[in-house]
Motif scaffolding. Sequence first.
Motif, mmCIF file in Angstrom:
data_model
loop_
_atom_site.group_PDB
_atom_site.id
_atom_site.type_symbol
_atom_site.label_atom_id
_atom_site.label_comp_id
_atom_site.label_asym_id
_atom_site.label_seq_id
_atom_site.Cartn_x
_atom_site.Cartn_y
_atom_site.Cartn_z
ATOM 1 N N ARG A 193 0.948 -1.110 -0.130
ATOM 2 C CA ARG A 193 0.076 0.036 0.041
ATOM 3 C C ARG A 193 0.908 1.404 -0.019
ATOM 4 O O ARG A 193 1.858 1.495 0.951
ATOM 5 C CB ARG A 193 -0.912 -0.256 1.252
ATOM 6 N N ILE A 194 0.572 2.162 -0.845
ATOM 7 C CA ILE A 194 1.412 3.315 -1.048
ATOM 8 C C ILE A 194 1.062 4.417 -0.034
ATOM 9 O O ILE A 194 -0.033 4.754 0.108
ATOM 10 C CB ILE A 194 1.333 4.036 -2.538
ATOM 11 N N LEU A 195 2.037 4.740 0.882
ATOM 12 C CA LEU A 195 1.690 5.695 1.922
ATOM 13 C C LEU A 195 2.106 7.249 1.851
ATOM 14 O O LEU A 195 1.745 8.229 2.102
ATOM 15 C CB LEU A 195 2.458 5.264 3.180
ATOM 16 N N LYS A 196 3.348 7.296 0.627
ATOM 17 C CA LYS A 196 3.857 8.669 0.496
ATOM 18 C C LYS A 196 4.621 8.369 -0.987
ATOM 19 O O LYS A 196 4.788 7.387 -1.581
ATOM 20 C CB LYS A 196 4.703 8.851 1.311
ATOM 21 N N THR A 197 4.728 9.454 -1.725
ATOM 22 C CA THR A 197 5.204 9.560 -3.222
ATOM 23 C C THR A 197 6.324 10.862 -2.929
ATOM 24 O O THR A 197 6.130 11.737 -2.105
ATOM 25 C CB THR A 197 4.210 10.022 -4.211
ATOM 26 N N ARG A 198 7.009 10.699 -4.088
ATOM 27 C CA ARG A 198 8.323 11.744 -3.949
ATOM 28 C C ARG A 198 7.841 13.106 -4.302
ATOM 29 O O ARG A 198 8.687 14.124 -3.841
ATOM 30 C CB ARG A 198 9.505 11.294 -5.057
ATOM 31 N N ASN A 199 6.786 13.476 -4.947
ATOM 32 C CA ASN A 199 6.471 14.622 -5.154
ATOM 33 C C ASN A 199 4.652 14.812 -5.215
ATOM 34 O O ASN A 199 4.122 13.725 -5.426
ATOM 35 C CB ASN A 199 6.927 15.288 -6.633
ATOM 36 N N VAL A 242 -1.518 7.723 -3.580
ATOM 37 C CA VAL A 242 -1.287 7.558 -2.187
ATOM 38 C C VAL A 242 -2.442 6.950 -1.545
ATOM 39 O O VAL A 242 -3.656 7.297 -1.859
ATOM 40 C CB VAL A 242 -1.134 8.799 -1.242
ATOM 41 N N GLY A 243 -2.435 5.748 -0.880
ATOM 42 C CA GLY A 243 -3.614 4.989 -0.610
ATOM 43 C C GLY A 243 -3.860 3.562 -1.261
ATOM 44 O O GLY A 243 -4.501 2.729 -1.070
ATOM 45 N N HIS A 244 -3.488 3.657 -2.683
ATOM 46 C CA HIS A 244 -3.606 2.757 -3.662
ATOM 47 C C HIS A 244 -2.565 1.685 -3.118
ATOM 48 O O HIS A 244 -1.594 1.750 -2.821
ATOM 49 C CB HIS A 244 -3.223 3.204 -4.898
ATOM 50 N N GLU A 245 -2.845 0.286 -3.953
ATOM 51 C CA GLU A 245 -2.211 -0.680 -3.797
ATOM 52 C C GLU A 245 -1.532 -1.107 -5.202
ATOM 53 O O GLU A 245 -1.736 -0.478 -6.203
ATOM 54 C CB GLU A 245 -2.935 -2.179 -3.537
ATOM 55 N N GLY A 246 -0.209 -1.647 -4.821
ATOM 56 C CA GLY A 246 0.543 -1.995 -5.873
ATOM 57 C C GLY A 246 1.615 -3.232 -5.689
ATOM 58 O O GLY A 246 1.414 -3.634 -4.767
ATOM 59 N N THR A 297 8.701 4.457 -7.794
ATOM 60 C CA THR A 297 9.810 3.967 -7.028
ATOM 61 C C THR A 297 9.822 4.645 -5.708
ATOM 62 O O THR A 297 9.287 5.877 -5.355
ATOM 63 C CB THR A 297 11.247 4.899 -7.730
ATOM 64 N N LEU A 298 9.612 3.644 -4.707
ATOM 65 C CA LEU A 298 9.370 4.222 -3.274
ATOM 66 C C LEU A 298 10.415 3.926 -2.351
ATOM 67 O O LEU A 298 11.003 2.809 -2.683
ATOM 68 C CB LEU A 298 7.842 3.292 -2.908
ATOM 69 N N LYS A 299 10.707 4.711 -1.376
ATOM 70 C CA LYS A 299 11.702 4.622 -0.520
ATOM 71 C C LYS A 299 10.937 3.769 0.922
ATOM 72 O O LYS A 299 9.742 3.964 0.817
ATOM 73 C CB LYS A 299 12.350 5.909 0.133
ATOM 74 N N LYS A 300 11.877 3.156 1.653
ATOM 75 C CA LYS A 300 11.436 2.451 2.830
ATOM 76 C C LYS A 300 10.657 3.521 3.650
ATOM 77 O O LYS A 300 11.114 4.905 3.574
ATOM 78 C CB LYS A 300 12.594 2.240 3.769
ATOM 79 N N GLY A 301 9.517 3.233 4.213
ATOM 80 C CA GLY A 301 8.643 4.285 4.903
ATOM 81 C C GLY A 301 7.569 4.777 4.218
ATOM 82 O O GLY A 301 6.446 5.530 4.392
ATOM 83 N N TRP A 302 7.520 4.747 2.742
ATOM 84 C CA TRP A 302 6.756 5.342 1.688
ATOM 85 C C TRP A 302 5.834 4.218 1.442
ATOM 86 O O TRP A 302 4.794 4.500 0.675
ATOM 87 C CB TRP A 302 7.282 5.906 0.437
#
Length: 193
Positions: free
Chosen positions: A30-36, A43-47, A71-76
Amino acid sequence: MCGWEPSNIERTLQLKVGEGLRPIIGDRIRILKTRNQNLSQWVGHEGKVTGINGETISVAAGEGREKKHLTLKKGWYEVIPENFLEETEPQPEAVQKPKGRQRKGCLYKYIENKKLKSGSIVSYPRVIGHRNPDNPTHWRWGFNWEEKVDGEWKGRSIGSIPVGAIALIQSMQERGVSLEEIIGFIKRAKAKK
């Protein structure tokens, strides 16, 4: 506010297991944060994890023309654990929910970047100081949903929703008002704008 509310079992599982899980290729996240902010609608979507590179992961989110690689970092992100719960009695929630995909809508905030004749880029709505994530006037608002067209699920979206309608839309979502009614309300609110 995207219609997803984890059950108590899922919430407990996330607290005990989900936060400490390291993803592997093929895991759902589940996406919690994006780079911009331009990607904030994800945010909130699944991947699905498609690659791992040190401290970042590559994720495919969405489907068809709406598919996006992030591309997601740890914590995102958070890993969505597989539920392997053995139960002797069916849970009431599981009995009541129909099988298949549910039509839901998601209210999301974003900023609009415009390039001026001078070449500088300006973000709208204009904000003096820092943009407050909890202040609805500091954001542009949109609403997206999926609908089945010719047997395929297609993503739909309405942007530039008037700020005055945001609290009412959130209230409608909390009360479980149908997607059609919410979309109709948004279209009427935009027509009055």
